[in-house]
Motif scaffolding. Sequence first.
Motif, PDB file in Angstrom:
ATOM      1  N   MET A 131      12.934 -30.492 -25.395  1.00  0.00           N
ATOM      2  CA  MET A 131      12.182 -31.748 -25.555  1.00  0.00           C
ATOM      3  C   MET A 131      12.625 -32.488 -26.821  1.00  0.00           C
ATOM      4  SD  MET A 131       8.425 -30.662 -24.147  1.00  0.00           S
ATOM      5  CE  MET A 131       8.044 -29.402 -25.344  1.00  0.00           C
ATOM      6  N   GLN A 166       6.650 -33.720 -25.155  1.00  0.00           N
ATOM      7  CA  GLN A 166       6.923 -34.688 -24.075  1.00  0.00           C
ATOM      8  C   GLN A 166       5.656 -34.724 -23.227  1.00  0.00           C
ATOM      9  OE1 GLN A 166       9.996 -33.150 -21.529  1.00  0.00           O
ATOM     10  NE2 GLN A 166      10.131 -34.946 -20.240  1.00  0.00           N
ATOM     11  N   MET A 168       3.697 -36.228 -20.565  1.00  0.00           N
ATOM     12  CA  MET A 168       3.728 -37.149 -19.428  1.00  0.00           C
ATOM     13  C   MET A 168       2.597 -36.861 -18.448  1.00  0.00           C
ATOM     14  SD  MET A 168       7.834 -37.146 -18.678  1.00  0.00           S
ATOM     15  CE  MET A 168       7.776 -38.391 -17.397  1.00  0.00           C
ATOM     16  N   GLY A 173      -1.735 -36.947 -12.041  1.00  0.00           N
ATOM     17  CA  GLY A 173      -0.346 -36.984 -11.603  1.00  0.00           C
ATOM     18  C   GLY A 173       0.654 -36.445 -12.596  1.00  0.00           C
ATOM     19  N   GLY A 174       1.371 -35.413 -12.152  1.00  0.00           N
ATOM     20  CA  GLY A 174       2.478 -34.894 -12.948  1.00  0.00           C
ATOM     21  C   GLY A 174       3.785 -35.390 -12.350  1.00  0.00           C
ATOM     22  N   THR A 202       0.643 -30.123 -22.078  1.00  0.00           N
ATOM     23  CA  THR A 202       1.520 -30.473 -23.207  1.00  0.00           C
ATOM     24  C   THR A 202       2.054 -29.164 -23.768  1.00  0.00           C
ATOM     25  OG1 THR A 202      -0.230 -30.329 -24.879  1.00  0.00           O
ATOM     26  CG2 THR A 202       0.084 -32.479 -23.822  1.00  0.00           C
ATOM     27  N   SER A 203       3.344 -28.949 -23.599  1.00  0.00           N
ATOM     28  CA  SER A 203       3.912 -27.667 -24.043  1.00  0.00           C
ATOM     29  C   SER A 203       4.455 -27.760 -25.451  1.00  0.00           C
ATOM     30  CB  SER A 203       5.018 -27.224 -23.088  1.00  0.00           C
ATOM     31  OG  SER A 203       4.428 -26.639 -21.953  1.00  0.00           O
ATOM     32  N   LYS A 255      -1.458 -18.983 -18.547  1.00  0.00           N
ATOM     33  CA  LYS A 255      -0.361 -19.216 -17.601  1.00  0.00           C
ATOM     34  C   LYS A 255       0.222 -17.919 -17.035  1.00  0.00           C
ATOM     35  CE  LYS A 255       1.489 -21.307 -21.059  1.00  0.00           C
ATOM     36  NZ  LYS A 255       2.548 -21.870 -21.907  1.00  0.00           N
ATOM     37  N   THR A 258       5.667 -18.032 -19.461  1.00  0.00           N
ATOM     38  CA  THR A 258       5.832 -18.906 -20.642  1.00  0.00           C
ATOM     39  C   THR A 258       4.684 -18.684 -21.628  1.00  0.00           C
ATOM     40  OG1 THR A 258       4.682 -20.890 -19.809  1.00  0.00           O
ATOM     41  CG2 THR A 258       6.997 -20.680 -19.246  1.00  0.00           C
ATOM     42  N   THR A 263       0.669 -24.164 -24.412  1.00  0.00           N
ATOM     43  CA  THR A 263       0.576 -25.334 -23.526  1.00  0.00           C
ATOM     44  C   THR A 263      -0.873 -25.765 -23.515  1.00  0.00           C
ATOM     45  OG1 THR A 263       2.418 -24.544 -22.163  1.00  0.00           O
ATOM     46  CG2 THR A 263       0.974 -26.186 -21.165  1.00  0.00           C
ATOM     47  N   VAL A 419       8.710 -20.885 -13.638  1.00  0.00           N
ATOM     48  CA  VAL A 419       8.324 -22.237 -14.061  1.00  0.00           C
ATOM     49  C   VAL A 419       9.486 -23.229 -13.947  1.00  0.00           C
ATOM     50  CG1 VAL A 419       8.929 -22.206 -16.548  1.00  0.00           C
ATOM     51  CG2 VAL A 419       6.873 -23.400 -15.783  1.00  0.00           C
ATOM     52  N   TRP A 423       8.280 -27.333 -13.841  1.00  0.00           N
ATOM     53  CA  TRP A 423       8.258 -28.365 -14.892  1.00  0.00           C
ATOM     54  C   TRP A 423       9.540 -29.181 -14.856  1.00  0.00           C
ATOM     55  CZ3 TRP A 423       7.720 -24.762 -19.837  1.00  0.00           C
ATOM     56  CH2 TRP A 423       8.903 -24.071 -20.058  1.00  0.00           C
ATOM     57  N   GLU A 424       9.490 -30.297 -15.500  1.00  0.00           N
ATOM     58  CA  GLU A 424      10.614 -31.248 -15.500  1.00  0.00           C
ATOM     59  C   GLU A 424      10.983 -31.704 -14.092  1.00  0.00           C
ATOM     60  OE1 GLU A 424      11.213 -32.667 -17.980  1.00  0.00           O
ATOM     61  OE2 GLU A 424      10.860 -31.339 -19.673  1.00  0.00           O
ATOM     62  N   ASN A 428      11.012 -30.867  -4.741  1.00  0.00           N
ATOM     63  CA  ASN A 428      10.916 -32.039  -3.859  1.00  0.00           C
ATOM     64  C   ASN A 428      11.056 -33.346  -4.636  1.00  0.00           C
ATOM     65  OD1 ASN A 428      10.607 -30.566  -1.573  1.00  0.00           O
ATOM     66  ND2 ASN A 428       8.401 -30.849  -1.364  1.00  0.00           N
ATOM     67  N   VAL A 429      10.455 -33.383  -5.796  1.00  0.00           N
ATOM     68  CA  VAL A 429      10.529 -34.619  -6.592  1.00  0.00           C
ATOM     69  C   VAL A 429      11.970 -34.876  -7.038  1.00  0.00           C
ATOM     70  CG1 VAL A 429       9.821 -35.597  -8.830  1.00  0.00           C
ATOM     71  CG2 VAL A 429       8.118 -34.639  -7.273  1.00  0.00           C
ATOM     72  N   LEU A 432      13.902 -36.228  -4.194  1.00  0.00           N
ATOM     73  CA  LEU A 432      13.670 -37.677  -4.070  1.00  0.00           C
ATOM     74  C   LEU A 432      14.443 -38.438  -5.153  1.00  0.00           C
ATOM     75  CD1 LEU A 432       9.852 -37.595  -3.239  1.00  0.00           C
ATOM     76  CD2 LEU A 432      11.746 -38.086  -1.678  1.00  0.00           C
TER      77      LEU A 432
END
Length: 499
Positions: A131, A166, A168, A173-174, A202-203, A255, A258, A263, A419, A423-424, A428-429, A432
Amino acid sequence: IGTFFQERPLLTNSFTQDALLQAYLQRHLPEQQVQQDLLLFGERLVSEIEALGRQCELTPPVLQRYDAWGRRVDRILTCDAWTRLKHISAQEGLVAAGYERTYGEWSRVYQMSKIYLFAPSAGLYTCPLAMTDGAAKVIESLGVPVREEFKRLTTRDEKRFWTSGQWMTERRGGSDVSSGTETVARRQQDGWFKLYGFKWFTSATDADVTLTLARITDQHGRSTAGSSGLSLFLAKVWDSDGSCNGIEVQRLKDKLGTRQVPTAELLLDGMSAQLLSEEGRGVASIANMLTITRIHNTVCAVGTMRRITHLCREYARKRAAFGKLLKDHALHVQTLSRLEVETRAAFLFAMEVCRLLGREENRSASDRDTLLLRLLTPVAKLYTAKQAVSVVSEGLESFGGQGYIEDTGLPSMLRDAQVLSIWEGTTNVLSLDVLRSIAKSSGSVLQAFFTDERLQVAEASAALRPAVTSLHTSLSALKRFAQTAAARPTGALEQSARD
Ligand code: MFK
Ligand code: FAD
């Protein structure tokens, strides 16, 4: 209790035992200085860093919510090893090397070779480093006047080194950050902003600064929805007296893995922040950070694959079953060979992306390099993340029951691998995102891929050319449709029926 005790697999210098990394560097970056640096770093990994990483796993961070007198303090307490890893990261230039650019277009390959070696020993300190690198990249590419922050994120001086978060993801919504972000930013008279909202993940929240997204409100408190309403901010996490900068730490997440990394869920209640991007260009501006963190994710995934494969091979030389060592059982060797092949392929894939990034930053990238970097970054991240889980899982099995036992240190590798695909950007995302890169370049990223001679896909390329051409045609048609629709909605429908 008997006299037999199994010999453990030994970890030796990770650089000297990695023939592929050595051969790759020998071919592309044969500088004596690089060899020497990695050799020493490999020693340091075994003699110092490995134990620190393990200590981080065994001493997870805790949240101290109140002081002894009942005052709310919200301090995230990490272990000494975590702090030590921060110092080592600075000394070794694990972020700095990417910005010093000592080796021109090969600087990223050099830096990422170190990250690759560091990752499986480092107790997830790679997370804040990724990050931090991403934040430095955003600051550099936006050319914004925050020189002090940039210097601190990219220094080798352990006393001055800062890390970045970072932030977000919010509860709604992530993946869909653009519609899920509810945090608002109220402009102050001095041009700074106060942020109000809730950040759900928030990690490495012990970071010194962070990048985050929020919607700027007008004087009536209204803001724009969607991605065009989001702007990018830089904020210090802690005030100079050690108190939070308008933040309440709601809790630390419990978690699957990690566990070394704090986090937190954070309530932003007037966090002072500086606008970094143009208003409404937050998502596009943080995309540079995503590129860097996704490449780090890729490199760390491959580093983990290399470590488990190495340990499995080591163990196969020491463990016997049915009268001979595991290494002499053809079926076991087949299993290990598969791990080795996956790891080698993933390594070369990761390094290719790092090479392209280095060329882009060195301004020696061709148009094709730039297109390939855009296309391959999400593919490399999604592919290696999935492979890491599968390789580490198979690797654990090759230790038999010992692979399941906590104090071997092996199970945490599987937990932490899981993980990498979440993350990041989930798989699927990122798939896309590949489509986004195709659409935004009108198919050029695919053309760059299929016409790359080094990839030796000439035959596949010939077979796929009609598909690429037809994709091109569809994308052009889609673009025409969108343009006509914007100007004349009914005309667009008529034209589309004709097409
Ligand atoms: C071990 C090392 C690893 C380190 C781990 C660190 C700890 C973990 C930290 C995190 O997990 S941080 C949170 C990570 N979150 C994500 O990855 C979010 C996943 N969601 C996405 O990636 C979405 O695709 C995204 C929010 C980026 C965009 O969704 P939208 O709303 O559909 O965006 P849209 O409208 O298509 O794009 C907005 C702009 O961004 C466009 O630019 P223009 O306005 O100029 O047209 C896009 O082209 C641009 N963009 C989006 N993705 C891009 C990109 N540009 C370049 N590269 C990309 N990948
Ligand atoms: P969702 O977006 O709700 O996704 C749920 C499922 O739906 C996923 O399988 C996804 O692939 C799928 N999906 C979503 N949209 C689509 C679509 N359009 N098409 C098909 N499938 C879709 N975030 C930060 O901002 N900062 C951090 O520091 C941070 N640290 C993290 C640390 C850990 C340990 C973890 C687990 C997460 C962290 N995250 C962080 C959050 C992480 O980035 C998000 O969890 C991730 O991006 C997914 O978002 P989500 O949880 O909202 O899942």
